[in-house]
Structure formats: C-alpha cells, structure tokens
Scaffold this motif. Structure first.
Motif, PDB file in Angstrom:
ATOM      1  N   ARG A   1       0.982  -1.105  -0.153  1.00 36.67           N
ATOM      2  CA  ARG A   1      -0.130   0.119  -0.015  1.00 36.67           C
ATOM      3  C   ARG A   1       1.066   1.409  -0.012  1.00 36.67           C
ATOM      4  O   ARG A   1       0.021   2.240   0.178  1.00 36.67           O
ATOM      5  CB  ARG A   1      -0.753   0.712   1.317  1.00 36.67           C
ATOM      6  N   LEU A   2       2.354   0.975  -0.032  1.00 33.10           N
ATOM      7  CA  LEU A   2       3.116   1.970   0.280  1.00 33.10           C
ATOM      8  C   LEU A   2       4.261   1.722  -0.188  1.00 33.10           C
ATOM      9  O   LEU A   2       5.635   2.076  -0.430  1.00 33.10           O
ATOM     10  CB  LEU A   2       3.834   2.286   1.708  1.00 33.10           C
ATOM     11  N   LEU A   3       3.924   1.932  -1.884  1.00 31.09           N
ATOM     12  CA  LEU A   3       4.492   1.397  -3.216  1.00 31.09           C
ATOM     13  C   LEU A   3       5.702   0.602  -2.651  1.00 31.09           C
ATOM     14  O   LEU A   3       7.131   0.359  -3.610  1.00 31.09           O
ATOM     15  CB  LEU A   3       5.559   2.668  -3.361  1.00 31.09           C
ATOM     16  N   GLY A   4       5.398  -0.549  -2.258  1.00 25.38           N
ATOM     17  CA  GLY A   4       5.963  -1.719  -1.450  1.00 25.38           C
ATOM     18  C   GLY A   4       7.653  -0.657  -1.134  1.00 25.38           C
ATOM     19  O   GLY A   4       8.370  -2.242  -0.533  1.00 25.38           O
ATOM     20  N   VAL A   5       7.662   0.189  -0.206  1.00 24.78           N
ATOM     21  CA  VAL A   5       8.514   0.386   0.578  1.00 24.78           C
ATOM     22  C   VAL A   5       8.781  -0.141   2.151  1.00 24.78           C
ATOM     23  O   VAL A   5       7.505  -0.369   2.469  1.00 24.78           O
ATOM     24  CB  VAL A   5       8.783   2.187   1.269  1.00 24.78           C
ATOM     25  N   GLU A   6       9.530  -1.294   1.853  1.00 24.36           N
ATOM     26  CA  GLU A   6       9.623  -2.110   3.386  1.00 24.36           C
ATOM     27  C   GLU A   6       9.525  -1.247   4.527  1.00 24.36           C
ATOM     28  O   GLU A   6      10.546  -0.629   4.912  1.00 24.36           O
ATOM     29  CB  GLU A   6      11.039  -2.800   3.440  1.00 24.36           C
ATOM     30  N   ASN A   7       8.285  -1.829   5.301  1.00 24.66           N
ATOM     31  CA  ASN A   7       8.315  -1.679   7.410  1.00 24.66           C
ATOM     32  C   ASN A   7       8.275  -0.572   7.207  1.00 24.66           C
ATOM     33  O   ASN A   7       8.318   0.671   7.605  1.00 24.66           O
ATOM     34  CB  ASN A   7       9.397  -1.878   7.924  1.00 24.66           C
ATOM     35  N   ASP A   8       7.482   0.731   5.443  1.00 22.66           N
ATOM     36  CA  ASP A   8       7.475   1.755   5.737  1.00 22.66           C
ATOM     37  C   ASP A   8       6.119   2.688   6.645  1.00 22.66           C
ATOM     38  O   ASP A   8       6.247   3.688   7.151  1.00 22.66           O
ATOM     39  CB  ASP A   8       6.881   2.830   4.875  1.00 22.66           C
ATOM     40  N   THR A   9       4.931   1.695   6.643  1.00 18.04           N
ATOM     41  CA  THR A   9       4.542   1.295   8.003  1.00 18.04           C
ATOM     42  C   THR A   9       4.388   2.042   9.034  1.00 18.04           C
ATOM     43  O   THR A   9       4.419   3.146  10.048  1.00 18.04           O
ATOM     44  CB  THR A   9       3.490   0.379   7.740  1.00 18.04           C
ATOM     45  N   GLU A  10       5.453   1.587   9.262  1.00 16.67           N
ATOM     46  CA  GLU A  10       5.719   1.992  10.973  1.00 16.67           C
ATOM     47  C   GLU A  10       6.584   3.117  11.267  1.00 16.67           C
ATOM     48  O   GLU A  10       6.613   3.899  12.441  1.00 16.67           O
ATOM     49  CB  GLU A  10       7.186   1.122  11.534  1.00 16.67           C
ATOM     50  N   SER A  11       7.400   3.692   9.915  1.00 16.59           N
ATOM     51  CA  SER A  11       7.664   5.121  10.347  1.00 16.59           C
ATOM     52  C   SER A  11       6.422   6.325   9.780  1.00 16.59           C
ATOM     53  O   SER A  11       6.790   6.788  10.646  1.00 16.59           O
ATOM     54  CB  SER A  11       8.378   5.388   8.660  1.00 16.59           C
ATOM     55  N   ARG A  12       5.463   5.947   8.997  1.00 18.29           N
ATOM     56  CA  ARG A  12       4.404   6.783   9.071  1.00 18.29           C
ATOM     57  C   ARG A  12       3.913   6.995  10.265  1.00 18.29           C
ATOM     58  O   ARG A  12       3.080   8.111  10.021  1.00 18.29           O
ATOM     59  CB  ARG A  12       3.658   5.908   7.907  1.00 18.29           C
ATOM     60  N   TYR A  13       3.492   5.481  11.077  1.00 19.16           N
ATOM     61  CA  TYR A  13       2.826   6.134  11.854  1.00 19.16           C
ATOM     62  C   TYR A  13       3.894   6.281  13.580  1.00 19.16           C
ATOM     63  O   TYR A  13       3.290   7.244  14.503  1.00 19.16           O
ATOM     64  CB  TYR A  13       2.384   4.838  12.931  1.00 19.16           C
ATOM     65  N   LYS A  14       5.264   6.971  13.156  1.00 21.63           N
ATOM     66  CA  LYS A  14       5.784   7.415  14.573  1.00 21.63           C
ATOM     67  C   LYS A  14       5.761   9.050  13.686  1.00 21.63           C
ATOM     68  O   LYS A  14       6.603   9.943  14.046  1.00 21.63           O
ATOM     69  CB  LYS A  14       7.459   6.881  14.008  1.00 21.63           C
ATOM     70  N   GLY A  15       4.701   9.827  12.332  1.00 25.14           N
ATOM     71  CA  GLY A  15       4.902  10.669  11.548  1.00 25.14           C
ATOM     72  C   GLY A  15       6.693  11.134  11.008  1.00 25.14           C
ATOM     73  O   GLY A  15       6.893  12.391  11.123  1.00 25.14           O
ATOM     74  N   GLN A  16       7.202   9.813  10.908  1.00 28.28           N
ATOM     75  CA  GLN A  16       8.395   9.982  10.009  1.00 28.28           C
ATOM     76  C   GLN A  16       8.630   9.837   8.364  1.00 28.28           C
ATOM     77  O   GLN A  16       7.285   8.890   8.842  1.00 28.28           O
ATOM     78  CB  GLN A  16       9.447   9.176  10.703  1.00 28.28           C
ATOM     79  N   ARG A  17       9.439   9.950   7.790  1.00 26.53           N
ATOM     80  CA  ARG A  17       9.579   8.596   6.753  1.00 26.53           C
ATOM     81  C   ARG A  17      10.860   7.964   6.665  1.00 26.53           C
ATOM     82  O   ARG A  17      11.513   7.913   7.381  1.00 26.53           O
ATOM     83  CB  ARG A  17       9.660   9.689   5.554  1.00 26.53           C
ATOM     84  N   THR A  18      10.395   6.974   5.911  1.00 23.16           N
ATOM     85  CA  THR A  18      12.494   5.938   5.497  1.00 23.16           C
ATOM     86  C   THR A  18      12.287   6.271   4.290  1.00 23.16           C
ATOM     87  O   THR A  18      12.405   6.509   3.051  1.00 23.16           O
ATOM     88  CB  THR A  18      11.095   4.668   5.160  1.00 23.16           C
ATOM     89  N   TRP A  19      13.426   6.452   4.711  1.00 26.55           N
ATOM     90  CA  TRP A  19      14.770   7.140   3.668  1.00 26.55           C
ATOM     91  C   TRP A  19      15.254   6.096   2.968  1.00 26.55           C
ATOM     92  O   TRP A  19      16.185   6.750   1.986  1.00 26.55           O
ATOM     93  CB  TRP A  19      15.534   8.454   4.039  1.00 26.55           C
ATOM     94  N   LEU A  20      16.229   5.488   3.886  1.00 34.61           N
ATOM     95  CA  LEU A  20      17.364   4.360   3.470  1.00 34.61           C
ATOM     96  C   LEU A  20      16.272   3.256   3.045  1.00 34.61           C
ATOM     97  O   LEU A  20      16.427   2.204   4.162  1.00 34.61           O
ATOM     98  CB  LEU A  20      18.711   3.960   3.902  1.00 34.61           C
ATOM     99  N   PHE A  21      15.588   2.503   2.216  1.00 41.46           N
ATOM    100  CA  PHE A  21      15.363   1.737   1.916  1.00 41.46           C
ATOM    101  C   PHE A  21      15.121   0.321   0.302  1.00 41.46           C
ATOM    102  O   PHE A  21      16.069   0.699  -0.060  1.00 41.46           O
ATOM    103  CB  PHE A  21      13.442   1.798   1.728  1.00 41.46           C
ATOM    104  N   ASP A  22      14.619  -0.467   1.212  1.00 43.42           N
ATOM    105  CA  ASP A  22      14.634  -1.468  -0.256  1.00 43.42           C
ATOM    106  C   ASP A  22      13.460  -1.905  -0.820  1.00 43.42           C
ATOM    107  O   ASP A  22      12.602  -1.602  -0.388  1.00 43.42           O
ATOM    108  CB  ASP A  22      15.343  -2.669  -0.226  1.00 43.42           C
ATOM    109  N   VAL A  23      13.278  -2.140  -2.416  1.00 41.23           N
ATOM    110  CA  VAL A  23      11.777  -2.794  -2.808  1.00 41.23           C
ATOM    111  C   VAL A  23      11.861  -3.772  -3.417  1.00 41.23           C
ATOM    112  O   VAL A  23      12.903  -3.934  -4.407  1.00 41.23           O
ATOM    113  CB  VAL A  23      11.078  -1.718  -3.580  1.00 41.23           C
ATOM    114  N   HIS A  24      10.988  -5.268  -2.675  1.00 46.82           N
ATOM    115  CA  HIS A  24      10.991  -6.060  -3.927  1.00 46.82           C
ATOM    116  C   HIS A  24       9.891  -6.295  -4.799  1.00 46.82           C
ATOM    117  O   HIS A  24      10.572  -7.886  -5.403  1.00 46.82           O
ATOM    118  CB  HIS A  24      11.186  -7.342  -2.340  1.00 46.82           C
ATOM    119  N   TYR A  25       9.187  -6.105  -4.799  1.00 42.41           N
ATOM    120  CA  TYR A  25       7.868  -5.880  -5.414  1.00 42.41           C
ATOM    121  C   TYR A  25       7.145  -4.623  -6.144  1.00 42.41           C
ATOM    122  O   TYR A  25       7.250  -4.289  -5.135  1.00 42.41           O
ATOM    123  CB  TYR A  25       7.030  -7.190  -4.870  1.00 42.41           C
TER     124      TYR A  25
END
Length: 374
Positions: free
Chosen positions: A208-232
């Motif tokens: 739901r977040l463009l495949g960005v791994e574990n971005d949900t946890e960052s969003r719930y903290k009011g943050q963004r995931t800047w270093l990430f990987d996408v597998h699908y």
C-alpha cells in the motif's frame, strides 16, 4: 409525506466528523500517520483480528489478491452480479475473473455453477456479500478447502453482519470491506483488509506504500523511511489521517446506524412480502447496505416509473460484469442466463439511516399501488 431531496443512499455525518477532521487539519499532518494507526487498532478490537487500512475498497481487493500471490493467467471465481470493482481488482492483479451465477434466493455465489467453472488455473474464490447477505458462506469455505483455493470475501455491503453468531470479518481467510461515502460506515473513501495471515498482511502493508519495506512503522511515528529497499510491485493505496478521522467517528456511531438500517429493512420486508420477490434475509443478523426487490415481467418499469413520479429515487445493483465490454469475452455468455434474468427484475430502493419509518411506508404504498393497479 416528506420526500423532498430523498436520496437512494447518502453519507450520514455530523459535528463529530467535522471536529475530527478539523483536529487533523490543525495538526497539519494530513497523510498516513497516528490517526490511521488508531483506526486500525480500533477496528482490530472490533473484529478481534489484524486490520490494514487502504484508500478504497477496490484497493483492498487488489492488494489482497496480490498478497496471496495471484499471478498472470490465474483465475478467480466471482459472481457476475456485483460491482465492477471486483472484476477490475482481479484484472489489475493480472488474473482472469471467471463470472459465475448467483443463487436465486440470496443473490450470492451459486456453488453449483462455481464447480462447473473450476479449472486447473483457479487459484481463489471471491464470494460477494450482496446487500449484506452472505449466503452459504460455510459451504464456500468447504469448497475452497476441498480444492485448495484462497478465499477473499468482498464484504463491502456487510459491515456489521453476523453469520452463525460470528461477525463477518472476525473469521475466515481474507475479508475486504469498503468504506466509501454511502457504506454502512464511511471514511469518505477507504477500505480495509482483515486477515490473520501475517505473511499476506505484511505484503499488503508494504504494497500500500509503493512496496517500501516497513514504511508503515515510520509513518505511524510521523516519520519517513529514507533508506529502504523494494522487492515487489507496490501502489499508492494508503489511507490518510483525514479519512481515518472520519472513520473513527463513524465507528462510534455504528451501533445506531446498524439498528436503523435493520429497522427500515424489516419494514420493507414486512410490507413488500408477497407483492415482490425479496432476498431471503434475516435482518437480526444482516446489516444491509442496500435494499433490493425483484419485480417480474413488464411491471418493473411500471414500478420504477411510479416511484420516480413521486420523487423517490431508485437504482439497479448491478449490471452483470459478463455483459460489460471489457469482460464479455472471458467466457460463453450463455452460461449466465439466470443472472441476466435477475438483472432484468432488479430495483434498489432507498435505504440509509437518514430515512424515517414513514418514508419507508410511503415507498411501500407507492409500490403496492403500482403493482395492484395493473
């Protein structure tokens, strides 16, 4: 009779929703954040299962299909008498929607026809809880178990409905529910996926977040995931805080909404029984999103005309998907004659908590007069 501006369906909102949205606007964090997290937690308590929120019911179906590993060329069994969102979600996942008949009494999936459509390419079955009714859901799961199929329930019409004493969404494989503006509860737009399959659930949360791994946890903290990987493959399907704020206010109001919908449906059922053909529904269990009648022969148009003359809106849920240009070449249309017959008889009557008992009785009076005068 007061029928001015009567609507077929409508959003029922008040100061609570306005205040909730205003609070989000004042905090100036409009995207996916703590309000979405809290709404998921509250729905998790409601269903006693894991809930993932997205921006539409169609997105919920699409992600559920992707989450179970549907691949191009796979087939999904689904009734033709449903909104096109089901077929579009299946197609978007790369699969083929296989249109099936509906049972005459419930207008839900006909398992006898489903069995005829089963092939080696069938990977899932999508029962649609039409008008809030779930039909033979236990038999659907028995069929799926026998043939090693995944089950994705489209319960968009059935938020709050129970089956054999259990809340729809609180059991089963995967359940998807829409919360658009006119559903049993609304978040403006929105959808949910309910499942205990943790692997599928995590895939859905990332997708739901463009495949960005574990971005949900960052969003719930009011943050963004800047270093990430996408597998699908992922999509921009997440819910916003504004939508979640509306949904949380609506969830608190749902007990009253549920009681009103059931009350109005029972009046329709009592007044119209014997005059028209009704879906076989127990409204002590079903929380109806729509109220549908069937009028045989040439009387359907006469009834619709009589209602329109009195300022009463009607609808038709739905034009069968196997008749739509995009999907009509999937299979032989001649196999769905019953669905086509049902379609020619359908009328959807006004139903929402903003209506009164007097409104419903007046609508029934008009129908009775139209049928008995011909």
């Amino acid at each position: 009779m007061e029928i001015e501006n009567m609507k077929l369906s409508k959003s029922i909102i008040g100061q609570e929703e306005i205040d909730a949205v205003t609070d989000v606007l004042k905090r100036e964090y409009l995207g996916m954040g703590q309000d979405v997290m809290k709404f998921e937690e509250e729905l998790g308590c409601f269903f006693k299962r894991n809930v993932t929120l997205v921006n539409t019911g169609t997105a919920a179906l699409h992600l559920a299909l992707q989450g179970i590993g549907i691949e191009p060329g796979d087939e999904v069994l689904v009734q033709s008498l449903t909104y096109v969102s089901c077929f579009q979600a299946i197609k978007a996942a790369g699969a083929i929607p296989v249109a099936c008949e509906v049972c005459d009494d419930s207008l839900t999936l006909d398992l006898k026809d489903v069995e005829l459509k089963l092939t080696a390419r069938t990977k899932a079955i999508m029962p649609v809880h039409y008008a809030g009714n779930v039909g033979e859901l236990d038999k659907v799961y028995d069929f799926a178990k026998k043939h090693h199929l995944r089950v994705i329930e489209d319960a968009s019409h059935a938020f709050g409905t129970t089956f054999q004493g259990r809340l729809i969404g609180s059991f089963g494989d995967i359940c998807c529910i829409s919360m658009d503006g006119i559903k049993n509860i609304t978040s403006g737009e929105g959808g949910m996926i309910i499942t205990d399959d943790l692997i599928v659930g995590q895939k859905i949360k990332d997708a739901r977040l463009l495949g960005v791994e574990n971005d949900t946890e960052s969003r719930y903290k009011g943050q963004r995931t800047w270093l990430f990987d996408v597998h699908y493959q992922g999509w921009r399907y997440h819910m916003s805080n504004i939508m979640a704020a509306i949904g949380r206010a609506q969830l608190n109001k749902f007990p009253a909404f549920k009681d009103k919908r059931r009350l109005l449906a029972k009046i329709y059922q009592k007044r119209l029984s014997g005059l028209v053909k009704l879906i076989n529904c127990n409204y002590d269990e079903v929380v109806p999103h729509i109220f549908v009648i069937r009028v045989e022969g040439n009387k359907r148009d006469l009834v619709k005309e009589a209602l329109t003359k009195e300022g009463i809106p009607t609808g038709i849920h739905y034009r069968p998907n196997h008749l739509l240009t995009l999907f009509c070449n999937n299979q032989d249309n001649g196999t769905l004659k019953h669905t086509e017959k049902v379609y020619e008889e359908l009328i959807t009557l006004p139903l929402h908590p903003g209506l009164t008992e007097n409104n419903i009785n007046f609508i029934c009076d008009v129908i009775e007069h139209a049928i008995q005068s011909r």
